[in-house]
Design a protein around this motif. Sequence first.
Motif, PDB file in Angstrom:
ATOM      1  N   MET A   1      -7.169  19.255  53.324  1.00 15.03           N
ATOM      2  CA  MET A   1      -7.459  20.364  52.425  1.00 15.03           C
ATOM      3  C   MET A   1      -8.198  19.831  51.197  1.00 15.03           C
ATOM      4  N   THR A   2      -9.261  20.506  50.803  1.00 16.09           N
ATOM      5  CA  THR A   2     -10.047  20.045  49.667  1.00 16.09           C
ATOM      6  C   THR A   2      -9.329  20.261  48.350  1.00 16.09           C
ATOM      7  N   SER A   3      -8.397  21.182  48.340  1.00 18.42           N
ATOM      8  CA  SER A   3      -7.703  21.483  47.086  1.00 18.42           C
ATOM      9  C   SER A   3      -6.543  20.538  46.822  1.00 18.42           C
ATOM     10  N   SER A   4      -6.166  19.709  47.835  1.00 21.03           N
ATOM     11  CA  SER A   4      -5.020  18.838  47.677  1.00 21.03           C
ATOM     12  C   SER A   4      -5.177  17.849  46.529  1.00 21.03           C
ATOM     13  N   PRO A   5      -6.321  17.132  46.418  1.00 17.78           N
ATOM     14  CA  PRO A   5      -6.462  16.222  45.270  1.00 17.78           C
ATOM     15  C   PRO A   5      -6.404  16.948  43.929  1.00 17.78           C
ATOM     16  N   VAL A   6      -6.976  18.150  43.873  1.00 18.70           N
ATOM     17  CA  VAL A   6      -6.928  18.920  42.636  1.00 18.70           C
ATOM     18  C   VAL A   6      -5.488  19.305  42.306  1.00 18.70           C
ATOM     19  N   THR A   7      -4.764  19.754  43.327  1.00 23.86           N
ATOM     20  CA  THR A   7      -3.365  20.132  43.115  1.00 23.86           C
ATOM     21  C   THR A   7      -2.544  18.940  42.645  1.00 23.86           C
ATOM     22  N   THR A   8      -2.775  17.797  43.272  1.00 24.41           N
ATOM     23  CA  THR A   8      -2.041  16.590  42.884  1.00 24.41           C
ATOM     24  C   THR A   8      -2.351  16.192  41.450  1.00 24.41           C
ATOM     25  N   THR A   9      -3.638  16.294  41.076  1.00 21.52           N
ATOM     26  CA  THR A   9      -4.037  15.939  39.712  1.00 21.52           C
ATOM     27  C   THR A   9      -3.405  16.879  38.695  1.00 21.52           C
ATOM     28  N   VAL A  10      -3.450  18.165  38.985  1.00 19.56           N
ATOM     29  CA  VAL A  10      -2.841  19.144  38.083  1.00 19.56           C
ATOM     30  C   VAL A  10      -1.342  18.896  37.949  1.00 19.56           C
ATOM     31  N   ALA A  11      -0.680  18.639  39.082  1.00 21.93           N
ATOM     32  CA  ALA A  11       0.758  18.383  39.056  1.00 21.93           C
ATOM     33  C   ALA A  11       1.079  17.125  38.258  1.00 21.93           C
ATOM     34  N   ALA A  12       0.258  16.090  38.445  1.00 26.90           N
ATOM     35  CA  ALA A  12       0.493  14.836  37.717  1.00 26.90           C
ATOM     36  C   ALA A  12       0.339  15.025  36.213  1.00 26.90           C
TER      37      ALA A  12
ATOM     38  N   VAL B   1       8.451  24.083  30.780  1.00 25.05           N
ATOM     39  CA  VAL B   1       7.788  24.796  31.882  1.00 25.05           C
ATOM     40  C   VAL B   1       6.833  23.869  32.620  1.00 25.05           C
ATOM     41  N   ALA B   2       6.064  23.067  31.869  1.00 22.96           N
ATOM     42  CA  ALA B   2       5.125  22.135  32.491  1.00 22.96           C
ATOM     43  C   ALA B   2       5.863  21.124  33.363  1.00 22.96           C
ATOM     44  N   LEU B   3       6.981  20.617  32.878  1.00 22.80           N
ATOM     45  CA  LEU B   3       7.750  19.645  33.650  1.00 22.80           C
ATOM     46  C   LEU B   3       8.270  20.255  34.945  1.00 22.80           C
ATOM     47  N   ALA B   4       8.809  21.466  34.868  1.00 29.48           N
ATOM     48  CA  ALA B   4       9.341  22.124  36.058  1.00 29.48           C
ATOM     49  C   ALA B   4       8.229  22.498  37.038  1.00 29.48           C
ATOM     50  N   ALA B   5       7.144  23.076  36.533  1.00 34.14           N
ATOM     51  CA  ALA B   5       6.047  23.492  37.402  1.00 34.14           C
ATOM     52  C   ALA B   5       5.378  22.293  38.058  1.00 34.14           C
ATOM     53  N   GLY B   6       5.124  21.244  37.285  1.00 31.45           N
ATOM     54  CA  GLY B   6       4.502  20.052  37.849  1.00 31.45           C
ATOM     55  C   GLY B   6       5.374  19.395  38.894  1.00 31.45           C
ATOM     56  N   ALA B   7       6.679  19.333  38.655  1.00 33.59           N
ATOM     57  CA  ALA B   7       7.593  18.750  39.634  1.00 33.59           C
ATOM     58  C   ALA B   7       7.588  19.557  40.922  1.00 33.59           C
TER      59      ALA B   7
ATOM     60  N   VAL C   1       6.524  18.103  44.584  1.00 31.08           N
ATOM     61  CA  VAL C   1       7.431  18.190  45.724  1.00 31.08           C
ATOM     62  C   VAL C   1       6.726  18.834  46.916  1.00 31.08           C
ATOM     63  N   ASP C   2       5.936  19.872  46.672  1.00 34.77           N
ATOM     64  CA  ASP C   2       5.180  20.509  47.749  1.00 34.77           C
ATOM     65  C   ASP C   2       4.217  19.525  48.398  1.00 34.77           C
ATOM     66  N   ARG C   3       3.532  18.726  47.591  1.00 33.14           N
ATOM     67  CA  ARG C   3       2.601  17.738  48.119  1.00 33.14           C
ATOM     68  C   ARG C   3       3.356  16.674  48.908  1.00 33.14           C
ATOM     69  N   LEU C   4       4.527  16.255  48.396  1.00 35.79           N
ATOM     70  CA  LEU C   4       5.326  15.258  49.104  1.00 35.79           C
ATOM     71  C   LEU C   4       5.818  15.803  50.436  1.00 35.79           C
ATOM     72  N   ALA C   5       6.233  17.066  50.448  1.00 35.54           N
ATOM     73  CA  ALA C   5       6.681  17.679  51.700  1.00 35.54           C
ATOM     74  C   ALA C   5       5.542  17.760  52.705  1.00 35.54           C
ATOM     75  N   ASP C   6       4.331  18.070  52.247  1.00 35.99           N
ATOM     76  CA  ASP C   6       3.179  18.127  53.142  1.00 35.99           C
ATOM     77  C   ASP C   6       2.887  16.762  53.756  1.00 35.99           C
ATOM     78  N   ARG C   7       3.023  15.719  52.957  1.00 37.68           N
ATOM     79  CA  ARG C   7       2.712  14.373  53.439  1.00 37.68           C
ATOM     80  C   ARG C   7       3.766  13.858  54.416  1.00 37.68           C
ATOM     81  N   THR C   8       5.038  14.112  54.121  1.00 36.04           N
ATOM     82  CA  THR C   8       6.113  13.577  54.954  1.00 36.04           C
ATOM     83  C   THR C   8       6.483  14.496  56.104  1.00 36.04           C
TER      84      THR C   8
END
Length: 268
Positions: A1-12, A247-253, A257-264
């Motif tokens: 998915m092309t949005s995955s790196p963007v999502t990961t960056t935003v979450a980080a 809110v940022a801490l909870a939303a980013g976490a 977690v969603d990205r980690l679930a996708d990977r594992t």
Amino acid sequence: MTSSPVTTTVAAVLVGVPLTCAVVGPLLAPLLPVPAGSGALQPAGPGHPLGTDALGRDVLQLALTGGTTVVALTVGALLVSYVVAVPVGLVLAATTRRTTAYLTQRALDVLLVLPSLLVLLVLAGTGRRGVGWLVAGTAVLQLPAIVRIVRSAAGAPSRRVALETMAQSGEPWWRIHVVETGRFVAGPVLVDAGTRGVMVLTLLASASFLGVGLPPDTVDWAVVIEQNSSSLFLAPAALLVPAGLLVALAAGANLLVDRLADRTGAVV
């Protein structure tokens, strides 16, 4: 998915900013100059980039120092809950005494019907307050769900052949059902820990906001929000900055977690 790196960056970024404040903030806060004689609800200006709160404290100082307790309590409660629950779940999955395993799980499930905030309210109302009671009470409330997840993952049908093969080859019980099975359930447990971390963070912040968590003199984001809840229009930064960090801490976490679930491929 092309949005995955963007999502990961935003979450980080969402997780990184509040975590940096929580870990590095207490070291930076003493270096900030604070003018003498600061009053309450001062607007942003020289010496107070974000203004002051209802108690006359510098909002930037509060942002830098108020996250340590939030992160420390959340991590502490999670560690206690998993240190207790993971071995119990592995033992329940491995035992041949099904009646004992069933009764143990049912006894733990009693905790599932207890509203978490109500438990913390009762503890506070009976004089059991402080960091120790807060961590212990929060950790105990997580036990039944974690035990259930570990037991289900460890008892997956796909693992039975491998475990039987190890048993026939003479491997000791602890190596089969603790070490090897523990490695197998690590993925689901890790994903659950991320999701549960957000739940614990929310619970602890809610308890402090309601006055049944940390003492009112604690510099904590949730406590600061409660103390400035009536000053939104007079000093919005005093309320919105700590709330935004939580809110940022909870939303980013959640995103991580969603990205980690996708990977594992783990499903909790």
